[in-house]
Design a protein around this motif. Structure first.
Motif, short mmCIF file in Angstrom:
data_model
loop_
_atom_site.label_atom_id
_atom_site.label_comp_id
_atom_site.label_asym_id
_atom_site.label_seq_id
_atom_site.Cartn_x
_atom_site.Cartn_y
_atom_site.Cartn_z
N ILE A 6 0.86 -1.18 0.00
CA ILE A 6 0.00 0.00 0.00
C ILE A 6 0.90 1.24 0.00
CG2 ILE A 6 -1.85 1.22 1.19
CD1 ILE A 6 -2.64 -1.58 0.23
N GLY A 7 0.67 2.12 -0.97
CA GLY A 7 1.61 3.21 -1.18
C GLY A 7 2.78 2.75 -2.02
N GLY A 8 2.51 1.74 -2.84
CA GLY A 8 3.59 1.08 -3.59
C GLY A 8 4.14 1.85 -4.77
N THR A 9 3.62 3.05 -5.03
CA THR A 9 4.17 3.86 -6.12
C THR A 9 5.01 5.02 -5.61
OG1 THR A 9 2.16 5.23 -6.19
CG2 THR A 9 2.21 3.30 -7.63
N GLY A 10 5.12 5.19 -4.29
CA GLY A 10 5.86 6.30 -3.71
C GLY A 10 7.34 6.01 -3.55
N LEU A 11 8.04 6.91 -2.87
CA LEU A 11 9.50 6.80 -2.71
C LEU A 11 9.91 5.47 -2.12
CD1 LEU A 11 12.39 8.04 -2.62
CD2 LEU A 11 11.80 8.96 -0.37
N ILE A 12 9.35 5.13 -0.96
CA ILE A 12 9.71 3.87 -0.31
C ILE A 12 9.00 2.69 -0.96
CG2 ILE A 12 9.71 2.58 1.86
CD1 ILE A 12 11.62 4.94 1.83
N PRO A 124 -1.58 -10.63 12.77
CA PRO A 124 -0.14 -10.68 13.08
C PRO A 124 0.59 -9.52 12.41
CG PRO A 124 -0.97 -12.86 12.52
CD PRO A 124 -2.07 -11.90 12.19
N CYS A 125 1.44 -8.83 13.17
CA CYS A 125 1.97 -7.58 12.64
C CYS A 125 3.45 -7.38 12.97
CB CYS A 125 1.17 -6.40 13.17
SG CYS A 125 1.37 -6.11 14.95
N SER A 126 4.03 -6.49 12.20
CA SER A 126 5.37 -5.97 12.45
C SER A 126 5.35 -4.50 12.10
CB SER A 126 6.43 -6.68 11.59
OG SER A 126 6.42 -8.08 11.79
N ILE A 127 5.85 -3.66 12.98
CA ILE A 127 5.91 -2.22 12.73
C ILE A 127 7.38 -1.82 12.64
CG2 ILE A 127 5.37 0.07 13.63
CD1 ILE A 127 2.94 -1.22 15.03
N VAL A 128 7.75 -1.25 11.52
CA VAL A 128 9.14 -0.83 11.30
C VAL A 128 9.24 0.66 11.63
CG1 VAL A 128 11.01 -0.59 9.65
CG2 VAL A 128 9.45 -2.54 9.48
N HIS A 129 10.01 0.97 12.66
CA HIS A 129 10.28 2.36 13.03
C HIS A 129 11.59 2.78 12.36
CE1 HIS A 129 7.84 3.25 16.96
NE2 HIS A 129 7.07 2.97 15.92
N ALA A 130 11.51 3.74 11.45
CA ALA A 130 12.70 4.23 10.76
C ALA A 130 13.01 5.66 11.21
CB ALA A 130 12.50 4.21 9.25
N THR A 131 14.28 6.03 11.15
CA THR A 131 14.66 7.41 11.40
C THR A 131 14.41 8.25 10.15
OG1 THR A 131 16.95 6.91 10.79
CG2 THR A 131 16.38 6.77 13.13
N GLN A 132 14.65 9.55 10.25
CA GLN A 132 14.43 10.45 9.12
C GLN A 132 15.27 10.03 7.92
OE1 GLN A 132 12.63 12.43 7.21
NE2 GLN A 132 12.36 13.93 8.84
N PHE A 133 14.73 10.25 6.71
CA PHE A 133 15.43 9.87 5.48
C PHE A 133 16.38 11.00 5.05
CE2 PHE A 133 11.13 7.82 4.11
CZ PHE A 133 11.19 6.97 5.19
N PHE A 134 17.50 10.63 4.44
CA PHE A 134 18.40 11.63 3.85
C PHE A 134 17.63 12.56 2.91
CE2 PHE A 134 22.33 8.55 3.85
CZ PHE A 134 22.40 8.66 5.23
N PRO A 159 19.92 9.81 10.70
CA PRO A 159 19.18 9.62 9.45
C PRO A 159 19.71 8.47 8.61
CG PRO A 159 20.71 11.43 9.22
CD PRO A 159 20.77 11.01 10.66
N MET A 160 18.88 8.04 7.67
CA MET A 160 19.24 6.91 6.81
C MET A 160 18.74 7.13 5.40
SD MET A 160 16.60 4.08 8.41
CE MET A 160 17.32 2.70 7.52
N VAL A 161 19.35 6.45 4.45
CA VAL A 161 18.94 6.56 3.06
C VAL A 161 17.67 5.75 2.82
CG1 VAL A 161 20.31 4.61 2.20
CG2 VAL A 161 19.83 6.55 0.70
N SER A 162 16.83 6.22 1.92
CA SER A 162 15.56 5.54 1.66
C SER A 162 15.75 4.11 1.16
CB SER A 162 14.73 6.34 0.66
OG SER A 162 15.38 6.44 -0.60
N ASP A 163 16.84 3.84 0.46
CA ASP A 163 17.10 2.47 -0.01
C ASP A 163 17.20 1.51 1.18
OD1 ASP A 163 17.17 3.38 -2.60
OD2 ASP A 163 19.36 3.37 -2.74
N ASP A 164 17.85 1.96 2.26
CA ASP A 164 17.99 1.11 3.44
C ASP A 164 16.66 0.95 4.18
OD1 ASP A 164 20.65 0.65 2.93
OD2 ASP A 164 21.41 2.12 4.36
N VAL A 165 15.84 2.00 4.16
CA VAL A 165 14.50 1.89 4.74
C VAL A 165 13.70 0.82 4.00
CG1 VAL A 165 12.34 3.08 5.25
CG2 VAL A 165 14.51 4.32 5.43
N GLY A 170 11.29 -4.59 3.39
CA GLY A 170 11.20 -5.83 2.62
C GLY A 170 11.62 -7.05 3.41
N ARG A 171 12.71 -6.94 4.16
CA ARG A 171 13.17 -8.05 5.00
C ARG A 171 12.11 -8.41 6.03
NH1 ARG A 171 17.98 -5.06 5.21
NH2 ARG A 171 17.47 -4.39 7.33
#
Length: 248
Positions: A6-12, A124-134, A159-165, A170-171
């Motif tokens: 969901i949101g599969g056309t955006g940056l991430i 069943p869920c998993s929530i990924v908390h990411a820091t701000q993107f570059f 901060p982290m690059v969006s590729d790593d987010v 995905g993992r």
């Protein structure tokens, strides 16, 4: 494995779809532009048919307090209902490191409401908390600019690059549900002012940057480590200076 993003056309989202596809999964990009609208429910049942996992990386089109709350509540409720009906076995959502510590902000109150709905749903869920993107250094500066001055609160950021987010999302999607939160961040800690200064300097942006005690982060007060992940966070390898050099 079929994974609906969901949101599969955006940056991430687009990066998540591509990465899952490269690893042999059936990754479906779901967004209003592909006929799936989580606010109205249009296309949800059809897109979720046969899906093992749903990944939600969508975001509100408006950051106004009530609008963003309405978006995350309605979208998440519709999505969880459709998942239960489709027998989806894993819901993965992208959220933000420090959400529970940033409740002075309407945006983060809405993200907390989203997380609470997910945890209470029984899916069943998993929530990924990411820091701000570059990529959002300039956008963050724009949000606190008055005239030619960027007014920032004191605090640290990792901060982290969006590729790593996207890779982390995905993992998580292809793994077992963690029934909680996974934190991810970048390899370096900066003062918030330093991060923004580097980002603007790389674009030859002449705005003055100042740190002020009364300044807020999207409306929320910061403590020194509010935006930092915990010691068990999974860290990316891409450094901000190296990423900036590649943007030129």
């Amino acid at each position: 494995m079929k994974v609906v993003v969901i949101g599969g056309t955006g940056l991430i989202g687009s990066k998540v779809v591509r990465g899952l596809g490269e690893h042999g999964h059936e990754a479906v990009a779901a967004a209003p532009s592909t006929g799936v609208d989580t606010l109205t429910g249009e296309g949800l049942a059809e897109s979720l048919a046969g899906a093992s996992v749903v990944v939600d990386v969508s975001n509100s089109p408006s950051f106004e307090d009530q609008a963003v709350m309405d978006f995350f509540r309605a979208s998440t409720a519709n999505l969880l209902k459709a998942e239960a009906e489709a027998g989806v076995g894993h819901h993965v959502a992208l959220s933000v490191v420090g959400t529970d510590r940033l409740q002075g902000s309407g945006y983060f109150r809405a993200k907390q409401a989203q997380e609470d709905l997910i945890k209470e749903s029984g899916v069943p869920c998993s929530i990924v908390h990411a820091t701000q993107f570059f990529e959002f250094a300039k956008g963050l500066a724009d949000g606190v600019t008055e005239g030619d001055t960027v007014r920032l609160p004191a605090g640290r950021i990792q901060p982290m690059v969006s590729d790593d987010v996207a890779a982390a999302v995905g993992r998580t999607a292809v793994g077992a549900p963690v029934h909680g939160v996974v934190e991810v961040g970048g390899p370096e800690v900066f003062e918030l002012e330093e991060f923004i200064r580097m980002g603007l300097a790389a674009q030859n942006d002449p705005r003055q940057i100042v740190t002020e005690p009364q300044a807020t982060y999207w409306g929320a007060e910061l403590q020194q480590d509010t935006l930092l992940p915990g010691p068990d966070a999974h860290l990316g390898e891409v450094r901000f200076a190296d990423w900036l050099a590649r943007q030129k």
